[in-house]
Design a protein around this motif. Structure first.
Motif, PDB file in Angstrom:
ATOM      1  N   GLU A  55       0.809  -1.232   0.000  1.00 13.39           N
ATOM      2  CA  GLU A  55       0.000   0.000   0.000  1.00 13.39           C
ATOM      3  C   GLU A  55       0.835   1.271   0.000  1.00 13.39           C
ATOM      4  OE1 GLU A  55      -3.506   2.113   2.713  1.00 13.39           O
ATOM      5  OE2 GLU A  55      -2.546   0.242   3.368  1.00 13.39           O
ATOM      6  N   HIS A  56       1.883   1.323   0.841  1.00 14.43           N
ATOM      7  CA  HIS A  56       2.616   2.569   1.027  1.00 14.43           C
ATOM      8  C   HIS A  56       3.691   2.816  -0.036  1.00 14.43           C
ATOM      9  CE1 HIS A  56       0.464   3.194   4.716  1.00 14.43           C
ATOM     10  NE2 HIS A  56       0.846   2.019   5.175  1.00 14.43           N
ATOM     11  N   ASN A  57       3.967   1.830  -0.875  1.00 10.72           N
ATOM     12  CA  ASN A  57       4.914   2.076  -1.975  1.00 10.72           C
ATOM     13  C   ASN A  57       4.262   1.784  -3.328  1.00 10.72           C
ATOM     14  OD1 ASN A  57       4.909  -0.709  -2.397  1.00 10.72           O
ATOM     15  ND2 ASN A  57       7.125  -0.934  -2.353  1.00 10.72           N
ATOM     16  N   GLU A  58       2.924   1.733  -3.333  1.00 12.39           N
ATOM     17  CA  GLU A  58       2.204   1.276  -4.528  1.00 12.39           C
ATOM     18  C   GLU A  58       2.477   2.150  -5.749  1.00 12.39           C
ATOM     19  OE1 GLU A  58      -2.208  -0.247  -5.917  1.00 12.39           O
ATOM     20  OE2 GLU A  58      -1.967   0.693  -3.959  1.00 12.39           O
ATOM     21  N   GLU A  59       2.449   3.465  -5.597  1.00 14.09           N
ATOM     22  CA  GLU A  59       2.656   4.354  -6.733  1.00 14.09           C
ATOM     23  C   GLU A  59       4.062   4.187  -7.310  1.00 14.09           C
ATOM     24  OE1 GLU A  59       1.445   6.859  -9.612  1.00 14.09           O
ATOM     25  OE2 GLU A  59       0.160   6.356  -7.912  1.00 14.09           O
ATOM     26  N   VAL A  94      -2.914  -1.599 -12.244  1.00 12.31           N
ATOM     27  CA  VAL A  94      -3.956  -1.914 -13.229  1.00 12.31           C
ATOM     28  C   VAL A  94      -4.269  -0.675 -14.064  1.00 12.31           C
ATOM     29  CG1 VAL A  94      -6.389  -2.535 -13.544  1.00 12.31           C
ATOM     30  CG2 VAL A  94      -4.971  -3.810 -11.923  1.00 12.31           C
ATOM     31  N   GLN A  95      -4.412   0.477 -13.401  1.00 11.63           N
ATOM     32  CA  GLN A  95      -4.699   1.709 -14.114  1.00 11.63           C
ATOM     33  C   GLN A  95      -3.587   2.066 -15.100  1.00 11.63           C
ATOM     34  OE1 GLN A  95      -7.465   4.050 -14.015  1.00 11.63           O
ATOM     35  NE2 GLN A  95      -8.305   2.077 -13.384  1.00 11.63           N
ATOM     36  N   LYS A  96      -2.343   1.918 -14.665  1.00  8.46           N
ATOM     37  CA  LYS A  96      -1.205   2.247 -15.538  1.00  8.46           C
ATOM     38  C   LYS A  96      -1.154   1.306 -16.738  1.00  8.46           C
ATOM     39  CE  LYS A  96       1.658   4.467 -12.024  1.00  8.46           C
ATOM     40  NZ  LYS A  96       1.673   5.794 -12.679  1.00  8.46           N
ATOM     41  N   CYS A  97      -1.460   0.036 -16.517  1.00 11.71           N
ATOM     42  CA  CYS A  97      -1.460  -0.914 -17.631  1.00 11.71           C
ATOM     43  C   CYS A  97      -2.535  -0.554 -18.652  1.00 11.71           C
ATOM     44  CB  CYS A  97      -1.695  -2.335 -17.103  1.00 11.71           C
ATOM     45  SG  CYS A  97      -0.250  -3.074 -16.299  1.00 11.71           S
ATOM     46  N   ILE A  98      -3.713  -0.190 -18.164  1.00 13.28           N
ATOM     47  CA  ILE A  98      -4.795   0.186 -19.067  1.00 13.28           C
ATOM     48  C   ILE A  98      -4.415   1.433 -19.870  1.00 13.28           C
ATOM     49  CG2 ILE A  98      -7.170   1.028 -19.157  1.00 13.28           C
ATOM     50  CD1 ILE A  98      -7.726  -0.783 -16.710  1.00 13.28           C
ATOM     51  N   GLU A  99      -3.809   2.412 -19.190  1.00 13.43           N
ATOM     52  CA  GLU A  99      -3.403   3.652 -19.861  1.00 13.43           C
ATOM     53  C   GLU A  99      -2.367   3.406 -20.956  1.00 13.43           C
ATOM     54  OE1 GLU A  99      -1.961   6.093 -16.732  1.00 13.43           O
ATOM     55  OE2 GLU A  99      -3.928   6.347 -15.783  1.00 13.43           O
ATOM     56  N   HIS A 100      -1.504   2.394 -20.762  1.00 15.26           N
ATOM     57  CA  HIS A 100      -0.414   2.131 -21.720  1.00 15.26           C
ATOM     58  C   HIS A 100      -0.682   0.930 -22.623  1.00 15.26           C
ATOM     59  CE1 HIS A 100       1.612   4.717 -18.772  1.00 15.26           C
ATOM     60  NE2 HIS A 100       2.439   5.025 -19.750  1.00 15.26           N
ATOM     61  N   GLY A 101      -1.907   0.414 -22.587  1.00 12.06           N
ATOM     62  CA  GLY A 101      -2.265  -0.675 -23.492  1.00 12.06           C
ATOM     63  C   GLY A 101      -1.676  -2.018 -23.131  1.00 12.06           C
ATOM     64  N   VAL A 102      -1.301  -2.212 -21.876  1.00 16.69           N
ATOM     65  CA  VAL A 102      -0.764  -3.503 -21.419  1.00 16.69           C
ATOM     66  C   VAL A 102      -1.928  -4.402 -21.009  1.00 16.69           C
ATOM     67  CG1 VAL A 102       0.662  -4.669 -19.704  1.00 16.69           C
ATOM     68  CG2 VAL A 102       1.398  -2.468 -20.647  1.00 16.69           C
ATOM     69  N   PRO A 103      -2.019  -5.606 -21.539  1.00 13.57           N
ATOM     70  CA  PRO A 103      -3.128  -6.502 -21.175  1.00 13.57           C
ATOM     71  C   PRO A 103      -3.109  -6.841 -19.685  1.00 13.57           C
ATOM     72  CG  PRO A 103      -2.008  -7.287 -23.143  1.00 13.57           C
ATOM     73  CD  PRO A 103      -1.149  -6.203 -22.576  1.00 13.57           C
ATOM     74  N   VAL A 104      -4.290  -6.885 -19.080  1.00 11.00           N
ATOM     75  CA  VAL A 104      -4.455  -7.259 -17.675  1.00 11.00           C
ATOM     76  C   VAL A 104      -5.363  -8.479 -17.619  1.00 11.00           C
ATOM     77  CG1 VAL A 104      -5.251  -6.531 -15.392  1.00 11.00           C
ATOM     78  CG2 VAL A 104      -4.235  -4.850 -16.954  1.00 11.00           C
ATOM     79  N   VAL A 105      -4.891  -9.540 -16.950  1.00 10.77           N
ATOM     80  CA  VAL A 105      -5.631 -10.799 -16.893  1.00 10.77           C
ATOM     81  C   VAL A 105      -5.853 -11.203 -15.435  1.00 10.77           C
ATOM     82  CG1 VAL A 105      -5.601 -13.256 -17.487  1.00 10.77           C
ATOM     83  CG2 VAL A 105      -4.695 -11.569 -19.101  1.00 10.77           C
ATOM     84  N   SER A 106      -7.077 -11.583 -15.116  1.00  9.79           N
ATOM     85  CA  SER A 106      -7.388 -12.068 -13.774  1.00  9.79           C
ATOM     86  C   SER A 106      -7.250 -13.588 -13.723  1.00  9.79           C
ATOM     87  CB  SER A 106      -8.815 -11.673 -13.392  1.00  9.79           C
ATOM     88  OG  SER A 106      -9.220 -12.339 -12.214  1.00  9.79           O
ATOM     89  N   ILE A 107      -6.501 -14.051 -12.712  1.00 11.09           N
ATOM     90  CA  ILE A 107      -6.429 -15.491 -12.427  1.00 11.09           C
ATOM     91  C   ILE A 107      -7.266 -15.683 -11.158  1.00 11.09           C
ATOM     92  CG2 ILE A 107      -4.937 -17.477 -12.034  1.00 11.09           C
ATOM     93  CD1 ILE A 107      -4.468 -16.098 -14.710  1.00 11.09           C
ATOM     94  N   PRO A 108      -8.531 -16.069 -11.299  1.00  9.83           N
ATOM     95  CA  PRO A 108      -9.460 -16.031 -10.166  1.00  9.83           C
ATOM     96  C   PRO A 108      -9.000 -16.867  -8.979  1.00  9.83           C
ATOM     97  CG  PRO A 108     -10.632 -16.367 -12.234  1.00  9.83           C
ATOM     98  CD  PRO A 108      -9.172 -16.536 -12.532  1.00  9.83           C
ATOM     99  N   GLY A 109      -9.365 -16.380  -7.806  1.00  9.44           N
ATOM    100  CA  GLY A 109      -9.027 -17.075  -6.573  1.00  9.44           C
ATOM    101  C   GLY A 109      -9.947 -16.645  -5.453  1.00  9.44           C
ATOM    102  N   PRO A 110      -9.641 -17.032  -4.223  1.00  7.75           N
ATOM    103  CA  PRO A 110     -10.528 -16.756  -3.094  1.00  7.75           C
ATOM    104  C   PRO A 110     -10.638 -15.272  -2.771  1.00  7.75           C
ATOM    105  CG  PRO A 110      -8.904 -18.471  -2.568  1.00  7.75           C
ATOM    106  CD  PRO A 110      -8.467 -17.836  -3.838  1.00  7.75           C
TER     107      PRO A 110
END
Length: 228
Positions: A55-59, A94-110
């Motif tokens: 959380e504190h180094n996320e950006e 996730v936001q940065k990937c969307i802005e730069h056209g990088v695919p984001v894939v969910s691997i579902p879990g609990p």
């Protein structure tokens, strides 16, 4: 490609084969706590390059991961337990990937709140998840007052040190609705308390609260004075 990988919330047997394969093939694994993730990877027999992402180094960490993703390297993001972005880090990358056209894939879990909801006995067709409520009592009661009219089941995460205070505030602001309290989900000492809020408070008072809690409270029930 960025993979958002769900990991066990307790029982290690809950990890999916697809999650294992994704973690094994990723160039980098970004982890909320590299020590805890290291233990999971050791259990799975996986060696990988770990990078801190919390959380504190996320950006800053998102900015550091982006060049790898833009070069076409696969990055897997995990949290200490459960699904990334659900009351855990992940939103920024996730936001940065969307802005730069990088695919984001969910691997579902609990996700702890989903397991708690489906076993609660409370309505599941509509629900509202708020994660951890404010720590300060005034702000917490303000939130409860704002959401009191909602018809769906209300869901919160809370620490053992504040769960009793949250329940007392729910009783005061929302009234004595039906409620459910779940802790240690999928673990050895998993426990679920059901009843009215006052009944759950009374049952909880006889034992020291331990573990992270999922608190579920019945939504507002609107009754007609003159039903058709």
């Amino acid at each position: 490609m960025l993979f958002l990988v769900g990991t066990p919330i307790g029982n290690l047997g809950d990890i999916s084969q697809r999650a294992v394969e994704t973690l094994r093939s990723a160039r980098i694994i970004a982890a909320e706590d590299t020590r805890k993730t290291g233990l999971l990877l050791k259990h799975l027999g996986i060696t990988a390059r770990l990078k801190s992402y919390y959380e504190h180094n996320e950006e800053r960490s998102a900015d550091e991961l982006l060049p790898h993703l833009l070069r076409g390297e696969d990055v897997a993001l995990v949290t200490n337990s459960g699904t990334p972005c659900i009351s855990d880090p992940g939103y920024r990358i996730v936001q940065k990937c969307i802005e730069h056209g990088v695919p984001v894939v969910s691997i579902p879990g609990p996700a702890a709140f989903v397991s708690a909801l489906i076993t609660s006995g409370l309505p599941v067709h509509e629900f509202h998840f708020y994660g951890f409520p404010p720590k300060k009592p005034g702000k917490r009661r303000d939130l409860l007052a704002a959401i009191a009219p909602l018809a769906g089941t209300l869901i919160f995460y809370e620490s053992p040190h504040r769960v009793a205070a949250l329940l007392r505030d729910c009783l005061e602001v929302l009234g004595n609705r039906r409620a459910c309290l779940s802790r240690e989900i999928t673990k050895k000492f998993e426990e679920t308390l059901r009843g009215t809020i006052s009944e759950v408070i009374e049952e909880l008072s006889g034992k020291p609260p331990k573990g992270e809690f999922v608190v579920l409270v019945e939504g507002c029930i609107r009754r007609r004075d003159n039903p058709p």
